[in-house]
Design a protein around this motif. Sequence first.
Motif, PDB file in Angstrom:
ATOM      1  N   PRO A 161      -9.038  16.898  -6.556  1.00  0.00           N
ATOM      2  CA  PRO A 161     -10.021  15.805  -6.549  1.00  0.00           C
ATOM      3  C   PRO A 161      -9.508  14.551  -7.269  1.00  0.00           C
ATOM      4  CG  PRO A 161     -11.101  17.871  -7.046  1.00  0.00           C
ATOM      5  CD  PRO A 161      -9.623  18.144  -7.075  1.00  0.00           C
ATOM      6  N   HIS A 162      -8.708  14.732  -8.309  1.00  0.00           N
ATOM      7  CA  HIS A 162      -8.148  13.578  -9.010  1.00  0.00           C
ATOM      8  C   HIS A 162      -7.187  12.808  -8.107  1.00  0.00           C
ATOM      9  CE1 HIS A 162      -9.945  14.833 -12.761  1.00  0.00           C
ATOM     10  NE2 HIS A 162      -9.427  16.036 -12.589  1.00  0.00           N
ATOM     11  N   LEU A 163      -6.428  13.522  -7.300  1.00  0.00           N
ATOM     12  CA  LEU A 163      -5.515  12.854  -6.373  1.00  0.00           C
ATOM     13  C   LEU A 163      -6.295  12.044  -5.357  1.00  0.00           C
ATOM     14  CD1 LEU A 163      -2.700  12.267  -5.293  1.00  0.00           C
ATOM     15  CD2 LEU A 163      -2.854  14.385  -3.954  1.00  0.00           C
ATOM     16  N   ARG A 164      -7.371  12.606  -4.851  1.00  0.00           N
ATOM     17  CA  ARG A 164      -8.201  11.873  -3.887  1.00  0.00           C
ATOM     18  C   ARG A 164      -8.703  10.566  -4.516  1.00  0.00           C
ATOM     19  NH1 ARG A 164      -8.859  16.983  -1.954  1.00  0.00           N
ATOM     20  NH2 ARG A 164      -9.339  17.296   0.222  1.00  0.00           N
ATOM     21  N   GLU A 165      -9.151  10.648  -5.764  1.00  0.00           N
ATOM     22  CA  GLU A 165      -9.627   9.450  -6.469  1.00  0.00           C
ATOM     23  C   GLU A 165      -8.502   8.444  -6.676  1.00  0.00           C
ATOM     24  OE1 GLU A 165     -11.369  10.787 -10.128  1.00  0.00           O
ATOM     25  OE2 GLU A 165     -12.806  12.082  -9.092  1.00  0.00           O
ATOM     26  N   ASN A 219      -8.622  -2.377   0.203  1.00  0.00           N
ATOM     27  CA  ASN A 219      -9.270  -1.079   0.054  1.00  0.00           C
ATOM     28  C   ASN A 219      -8.485  -0.051   0.849  1.00  0.00           C
ATOM     29  OD1 ASN A 219     -11.439  -1.897  -1.588  1.00  0.00           O
ATOM     30  ND2 ASN A 219     -12.389  -2.850   0.198  1.00  0.00           N
ATOM     31  N   VAL A 220      -8.193   1.060   0.207  1.00  0.00           N
ATOM     32  CA  VAL A 220      -7.422   2.110   0.861  1.00  0.00           C
ATOM     33  C   VAL A 220      -8.122   3.448   0.674  1.00  0.00           C
ATOM     34  CG1 VAL A 220      -5.203   0.945   0.614  1.00  0.00           C
ATOM     35  CG2 VAL A 220      -5.973   2.468  -1.186  1.00  0.00           C
ATOM     36  N   SER A 221      -7.839   4.336   1.580  1.00  0.00           N
ATOM     37  CA  SER A 221      -8.294   5.709   1.439  1.00  0.00           C
ATOM     38  C   SER A 221      -7.280   6.597   2.151  1.00  0.00           C
ATOM     39  CB  SER A 221      -9.698   5.907   2.018  1.00  0.00           C
ATOM     40  OG  SER A 221      -9.688   5.697   3.413  1.00  0.00           O
ATOM     41  N   ALA A 222      -7.334   7.850   1.832  1.00  0.00           N
ATOM     42  CA  ALA A 222      -6.396   8.798   2.422  1.00  0.00           C
ATOM     43  C   ALA A 222      -7.106  10.102   2.713  1.00  0.00           C
ATOM     44  CB  ALA A 222      -5.229   9.036   1.472  1.00  0.00           C
ATOM     45  N   THR A 223      -6.634  10.771   3.742  1.00  0.00           N
ATOM     46  CA  THR A 223      -7.119  12.100   4.056  1.00  0.00           C
ATOM     47  C   THR A 223      -6.027  13.080   3.662  1.00  0.00           C
ATOM     48  OG1 THR A 223      -8.394  11.228   5.903  1.00  0.00           O
ATOM     49  CG2 THR A 223      -8.025  13.603   5.863  1.00  0.00           C
ATOM     50  N   ILE A 224      -6.442  14.133   2.966  1.00  0.00           N
ATOM     51  CA  ILE A 224      -5.489  15.109   2.443  1.00  0.00           C
ATOM     52  C   ILE A 224      -5.791  16.477   3.048  1.00  0.00           C
ATOM     53  CG2 ILE A 224      -4.636  16.266   0.368  1.00  0.00           C
ATOM     54  CD1 ILE A 224      -5.635  13.811  -1.224  1.00  0.00           C
ATOM     55  N   GLY A 225      -4.746  17.112   3.521  1.00  0.00           N
ATOM     56  CA  GLY A 225      -4.847  18.489   3.987  1.00  0.00           C
ATOM     57  C   GLY A 225      -4.036  19.365   3.057  1.00  0.00           C
ATOM     58  N   VAL A 265       0.844  -1.203   0.000  1.00  0.00           N
ATOM     59  CA  VAL A 265       0.000   0.000   0.000  1.00  0.00           C
ATOM     60  C   VAL A 265       0.879   1.253   0.000  1.00  0.00           C
ATOM     61  CG1 VAL A 265      -1.658   1.343   1.365  1.00  0.00           C
ATOM     62  CG2 VAL A 265      -1.983  -1.123   1.062  1.00  0.00           C
ATOM     63  N   LEU A 266       1.939   1.245   0.786  1.00  0.00           N
ATOM     64  CA  LEU A 266       2.841   2.402   0.833  1.00  0.00           C
ATOM     65  C   LEU A 266       3.513   2.642  -0.519  1.00  0.00           C
ATOM     66  CD1 LEU A 266       4.512   1.829   4.318  1.00  0.00           C
ATOM     67  CD2 LEU A 266       2.793   3.561   3.729  1.00  0.00           C
ATOM     68  N   THR A 267       3.978   1.579  -1.169  1.00  0.00           N
ATOM     69  CA  THR A 267       4.642   1.760  -2.464  1.00  0.00           C
ATOM     70  C   THR A 267       3.642   2.182  -3.541  1.00  0.00           C
ATOM     71  OG1 THR A 267       4.541  -0.618  -2.920  1.00  0.00           O
ATOM     72  CG2 THR A 267       6.579   0.219  -1.965  1.00  0.00           C
ATOM     73  N   ALA A 268       2.425   1.663  -3.481  1.00  0.00           N
ATOM     74  CA  ALA A 268       1.397   2.086  -4.439  1.00  0.00           C
ATOM     75  C   ALA A 268       1.064   3.566  -4.235  1.00  0.00           C
ATOM     76  CB  ALA A 268       0.131   1.234  -4.292  1.00  0.00           C
ATOM     77  N   THR A 269       0.962   3.980  -2.980  1.00  0.00           N
ATOM     78  CA  THR A 269       0.699   5.392  -2.676  1.00  0.00           C
ATOM     79  C   THR A 269       1.828   6.266  -3.207  1.00  0.00           C
ATOM     80  OG1 THR A 269      -0.560   4.773  -0.714  1.00  0.00           O
ATOM     81  CG2 THR A 269       0.271   7.037  -0.801  1.00  0.00           C
ATOM     82  N   ALA A 270       3.061   5.833  -3.016  1.00  0.00           N
ATOM     83  CA  ALA A 270       4.221   6.597  -3.498  1.00  0.00           C
ATOM     84  C   ALA A 270       4.173   6.750  -5.022  1.00  0.00           C
ATOM     85  CB  ALA A 270       5.514   5.914  -3.075  1.00  0.00           C
ATOM     86  N   ARG A 271       3.863   5.653  -5.723  1.00  0.00           N
ATOM     87  CA  ARG A 271       3.766   5.720  -7.198  1.00  0.00           C
ATOM     88  C   ARG A 271       2.675   6.685  -7.623  1.00  0.00           C
ATOM     89  NH1 ARG A 271       4.246   0.305  -6.827  1.00  0.00           N
ATOM     90  NH2 ARG A 271       2.033  -0.007  -7.201  1.00  0.00           N
ATOM     91  N   ARG A 272       1.547   6.628  -6.956  1.00  0.00           N
ATOM     92  CA  ARG A 272       0.421   7.494  -7.308  1.00  0.00           C
ATOM     93  C   ARG A 272       0.750   8.966  -7.057  1.00  0.00           C
ATOM     94  NH1 ARG A 272      -4.126   3.423  -4.685  1.00  0.00           N
ATOM     95  NH2 ARG A 272      -3.858   1.818  -6.286  1.00  0.00           N
ATOM     96  N   LEU A 273       1.412   9.249  -5.961  1.00  0.00           N
ATOM     97  CA  LEU A 273       1.804  10.627  -5.674  1.00  0.00           C
ATOM     98  C   LEU A 273       2.820  11.134  -6.687  1.00  0.00           C
ATOM     99  CD1 LEU A 273       2.149  10.551  -1.779  1.00  0.00           C
ATOM    100  CD2 LEU A 273       0.386  11.726  -3.127  1.00  0.00           C
ATOM    101  N   THR A 274       3.793  10.295  -7.024  1.00  0.00           N
ATOM    102  CA  THR A 274       4.820  10.682  -7.992  1.00  0.00           C
ATOM    103  C   THR A 274       4.199  10.951  -9.357  1.00  0.00           C
ATOM    104  OG1 THR A 274       6.468   9.393  -6.801  1.00  0.00           O
ATOM    105  CG2 THR A 274       6.976   9.953  -9.074  1.00  0.00           C
ATOM    106  N   THR A 275       3.285  10.109  -9.767  1.00  0.00           N
ATOM    107  CA  THR A 275       2.604  10.294 -11.050  1.00  0.00           C
ATOM    108  C   THR A 275       1.784  11.574 -11.037  1.00  0.00           C
ATOM    109  OG1 THR A 275       2.525   7.914 -11.418  1.00  0.00           O
ATOM    110  CG2 THR A 275       0.960   9.254 -12.664  1.00  0.00           C
ATOM    111  N   TRP A 276       1.062  11.810  -9.951  1.00  0.00           N
ATOM    112  CA  TRP A 276       0.214  13.001  -9.868  1.00  0.00           C
ATOM    113  C   TRP A 276       1.050  14.269  -9.892  1.00  0.00           C
ATOM    114  CZ3 TRP A 276      -0.638  16.955  -6.272  1.00  0.00           C
ATOM    115  CH2 TRP A 276      -1.802  17.708  -6.489  1.00  0.00           C
ATOM    116  N   CYS A 277       2.172  14.268  -9.180  1.00  0.00           N
ATOM    117  CA  CYS A 277       3.048  15.458  -9.151  1.00  0.00           C
ATOM    118  C   CYS A 277       3.685  15.713 -10.506  1.00  0.00           C
ATOM    119  CB  CYS A 277       4.176  15.272  -8.144  1.00  0.00           C
ATOM    120  SG  CYS A 277       3.710  15.451  -6.448  1.00  0.00           S
TER     121      CYS A 277
END
Length: 180
Positions: free
Chosen positions: A124-128, A142-148, A86-98
């Motif tokens: 909103p795309h990052l949240r998705e 299933n994962v979710s994240a809270t963003i500030g 989950v952590l590595t998937a989150t990292a990939r998603r953040l890197t792609t979004w940035c």
Amino acid sequence: MTATLAPALTAAAPLLGWATHGLWLTRRLATARRDPLTGLLTRDGFTTRAERLIRHNPGRVTVLLIDLDDFKSINDTHGHPAGDAVLTATARRLTTWCGTAGLAARLGGDEFAVVVLDHTGRLPHLREDLAQPVTYAGMVLNVSATIGASHPAALLLTEALSAADRDMYAHKPGRTTRRR
């Protein structure tokens, strides 16, 4: 001819040694500034680069703080390798979004930070993206994240991260009180 090269080689040996040592130290520092699991910047590596990005682009920067919701239950239920997935998937998603317009970091545990230019409308795309399930060992997690988010008026990263933390905490599911 060999006798004439000897003084030059003797003088060059320490220089070669220092150059090799300098290269080794540079690589060690670069490695220390990257999280070994996700490949993202660590807090130290992130801080230096994020402060520079904020300083050079006032008014165009958004600072995000991201916390994975109920991450402990993934580790407890499915084991730490599933949590690592989950952590590595989150990292990939953040890197792609940035993309090339920002920096992503793993601050520790399941907490991430991002500094990005001109991406407010894409939040909103990052949240998705972060809410997409992660497949691990035939299981769907299933994962979710809270963003500030914060838009630093000042050029201080610490203030921007604090504001993003307050915003994130206000949006955290199941929270009825605010963190100080």
